[in-house]
Write a protein that holds these residues in place. Structure first.
Motif, PDB file in Angstrom:
ATOM      1  N   TRP A 112       0.843  -1.209   0.000  1.00  0.00           N
ATOM      2  CA  TRP A 112       0.000   0.000   0.000  1.00  0.00           C
ATOM      3  C   TRP A 112       0.870   1.248   0.000  1.00  0.00           C
ATOM      4  O   TRP A 112       1.736   1.425   0.851  1.00  0.00           O
ATOM      5  N   GLN A 113       0.654   2.138  -0.984  1.00  0.00           N
ATOM      6  CA  GLN A 113       1.453   3.355  -1.130  1.00  0.00           C
ATOM      7  C   GLN A 113       0.542   4.561  -1.327  1.00  0.00           C
ATOM      8  O   GLN A 113      -0.496   4.475  -1.981  1.00  0.00           O
ATOM      9  N   VAL A 114       0.944   5.703  -0.760  1.00  0.00           N
ATOM     10  CA  VAL A 114       0.166   6.939  -0.874  1.00  0.00           C
ATOM     11  C   VAL A 114       0.432   7.611  -2.223  1.00  0.00           C
ATOM     12  O   VAL A 114       1.580   7.771  -2.639  1.00  0.00           O
ATOM     13  N   ASP A 115      -0.646   8.021  -2.890  1.00  0.00           N
ATOM     14  CA  ASP A 115      -0.525   8.845  -4.093  1.00  0.00           C
ATOM     15  C   ASP A 115      -0.495  10.322  -3.716  1.00  0.00           C
ATOM     16  O   ASP A 115       0.391  11.067  -4.117  1.00  0.00           O
ATOM     17  N   ARG A 116      -1.487  10.749  -2.881  1.00  0.00           N
ATOM     18  CA  ARG A 116      -1.538  12.157  -2.471  1.00  0.00           C
ATOM     19  C   ARG A 116      -2.347  12.271  -1.186  1.00  0.00           C
ATOM     20  O   ARG A 116      -3.293  11.504  -0.976  1.00  0.00           O
ATOM     21  N   GLU A 117      -1.966  13.214  -0.345  1.00  0.00           N
ATOM     22  CA  GLU A 117      -2.689  13.466   0.900  1.00  0.00           C
ATOM     23  C   GLU A 117      -3.190  14.909   0.889  1.00  0.00           C
ATOM     24  O   GLU A 117      -2.448  15.844   0.563  1.00  0.00           O
ATOM     25  N   PHE A 118      -4.473  15.097   1.239  1.00  0.00           N
ATOM     26  CA  PHE A 118      -5.106  16.405   1.267  1.00  0.00           C
ATOM     27  C   PHE A 118      -5.341  16.799   2.722  1.00  0.00           C
ATOM     28  O   PHE A 118      -5.904  16.025   3.499  1.00  0.00           O
ATOM     29  N   THR A 119      -4.922  18.010   3.092  1.00  0.00           N
ATOM     30  CA  THR A 119      -5.065  18.477   4.468  1.00  0.00           C
ATOM     31  C   THR A 119      -6.072  19.620   4.518  1.00  0.00           C
ATOM     32  O   THR A 119      -6.229  20.368   3.543  1.00  0.00           O
TER      33      THR A 119
END
Length: 513
Positions: A475-482
């Motif tokens: 499992w890998q992150v593409d993008r994180e929104f804050t």
């Protein structure tokens, strides 16, 4: 495990069927997709043709393998994931459905649900199944089919009553997983997550419930055997004389939202995900505890591996989210879903417009089958961009409805939410979601987590993957929104959203009521 072998996943959804092939790293090797027809015989009724679904399933499997030059014998296993609650009844001997499948969105049994409420049966249903009594689930759909589908002519002297044939095990009941597994293997099987969505299965005793079977007059003889989501004993094998030309283990299955929970590697209590598809489904793993909801959520089964305890989840089921964007296309407000982000960004706000997409009623946490779609706050200055933006914001607002209920029920704080589904490609939606629920929104590299979850279930069962840690490593992150918006501003908008929801409730009444 060989480097040139893979695991396949059938992802049978509300609007179409996809087949995906994954390698050991969880990467997509090949994929094919086809839509199937939606049937609307009457307002509020939704049906699918089970034969068409099976034909499309065969077609996408064949196409995906052919396009990647993958031979069926290279598949170590096949997993299945499916639109939940959609109900099929078919003839055991011929395999022919007795009627179109009744889809989870269908509201034809709303009156029956209201009868249950008047009779005081709702609390018993909730205690045993973890579900709110609603036309959404399979029990009243099966009851309606047994009452209303045409009798089937047999070798007997007269056409046999459907219930009579069902009591003899000649008519079979299943959700779409059962229908596909039957056609793939010849065996009548479901698994625990799908069983938990029928409103006939006791999620504490882990068995079909005799009292509920009696209430809905559904014979036990027509029900499938319930197995783990990842089954070391397999559900069966494909037929070497069939369309694949190979014997491949069918060894894992999930209802689609539990598949996404598993594909997002939400293996521990407190892990949460939201899937944005036709509807949206927010699940939080609660471990081996079946947490009861006081705020309109569902207590459901998250997953089970062979020889291990059931893992439970809390779920907020939102009926219409992505389908609201499809509606914008239907009425020509946008050309296609891909332009919705651009149109929404063309205005700074909705200018006071709120869109409640209660086309088939409202699910969690409201549970109003008679709510209907509502747009409020329009003026002469309202333009299509305001309505498009309001539709996207409605997805985020409905998710906050569920998030607040989840935090209250489970005494947890949702500060990080994994997301998946087609709509999360929309960066505007993801940012709105982060702002409106005041949490980080995490989008993975592989966003087809529904198919991936069922592939993981099947692959674990046959030893393609050895343990959950291997899956976590994939499992890998593409993008994180804050969150970026002022919380007071968000809260004020959310209060107005709640006002709009109130105006949508209890709308679909018969004349004179």
């Amino acid at each position: 495990m060989s480097s040139d072998t893979y695991v396949g996943a059938i992802d049978q959804g509300t609007t179409g069927t996809r087949f995906m092939v994954f390698d050991h790293a969880g990467r997509v090797i090949t994929s094919a997709y086809e839509k199937h027809e939606q049937h609307y015989p009457e307002p509020g009724w939704v049906e699918h043709d089970p034969i068409e679904i099976w034909q499309k399933t065969q077609a996408v499997i064949t196409t995906a393998l052919d396009e990647a030059d993958v031979d069926a014998t290279q598949l170590e296993a096949i997993g299945v994931t499916n639109q939940r609650e959609t109900t099929v009844l078919w003839d055991r001997d011929t395999g022919a459905p007795i009627h179109n499948a009744i889809v989870w969105q269908d509201r034809r049994t709303t009156d029956r649900i209201e009868e249950l409420a008047e009779a005081g049966t709702v609390e018993e249903i909730r205690d045993k199944t973890g579900l709110e009594a609603d036309a959404y689930f399979s029990a009243t759909k099966a009851e309606w089919l047994l009452d209303n589908a045409d009798p089937i002519k047999t070798q007997r002297a007269r056409p046999a009553d459907l219930r009579e044939r069902a009591e003899d095990g000649e008519i079979l009941f299943g959700t779409i997983d059962s229908w596909l597994i039957y056609n793939l293997t010849g065996n009548h099987i479901t698994e625990v997550t799908n069983a938990s969505r029928t409103m006939l299965y006791n999620i504490h005793d882990l068995d079909w419930d005799d009292d509920l079977l009696s209430e809905f007059d559904v014979p036990r003889e027509m029900l499938p055997e319930v197995r783990p989501s990842s089954d070391d004993e397999y559900y069966g094998h494909t037929n070497s004389d069939g369309f694949l030309g190979a014997e491949i283990p069918v060894a894992g299955a999930f209802g689609d939202q539990q598949a996404a929970l598993f594909g997002q590697t939400c293996f521990d209590a407190g892990d949460a995900k939201n899937t944005y598809g036709t509807g949206s489904f927010f699940l939080a793993n609660t471990g081996e505890e079946a947490v009861e909801s006081d705020h309109g959520l569902l207590t459901t089964i998250g997953f089970q591996r062979s020889g291990e305890p059931v893992q439970y989840a809390l779920e907020g089921s939102i009926f219409i989210t992505g389908a609201a964007i499809e509606w914008l296309e239907d009425v020509d407000l946008i050309e296609d879903a891909l332009v919705s982000e651009e149109v929404a960004r063309s205005v700074d706000s909705t200018d006071g417009v709120y869109f409640v997409p209660a086309f088939t009623g409202l699910g969690a946490p409201h549970w109003d089958g008679r709510a209907r779609g509502t747009i409020v706050g329009m003026t002469r200055g309202t333009r299509r961009a305001h309505i498009v933006r309001a539709a996207i914001e409605s997805i985020a607002f409905q998710t906050r409805d569920v998030a607040e209920a989840m935090e209250a029920d489970a005494d947890m704080e949702i500060s990080r939410l994994k997301v998946d589904g087609g709509a999360v490609k929309n960066n505007f939606l993801c940012q709105q979601q982060a702002d409106i629920i005041d949490a980080n929104i995490v989008r993975p590299e592989v966003d087809e987590t529904t198919a991936l979850g069922s592939a993981y279930a099947a692959g674990l069962a046959v030893g393609y993957w050895n343990n959950l840690e291997e899956l976590r490593d994939n499992w890998q992150v593409d993008r994180e929104f804050t969150p970026e918006m002022n919380t007071d501003e968000v809260d004020a908008k959310y209060d107005r959203w709640s006002d709009a929801v109130e105006r949508s409730l209890d709308w679909a009444r018969e004349e004179g009521e």
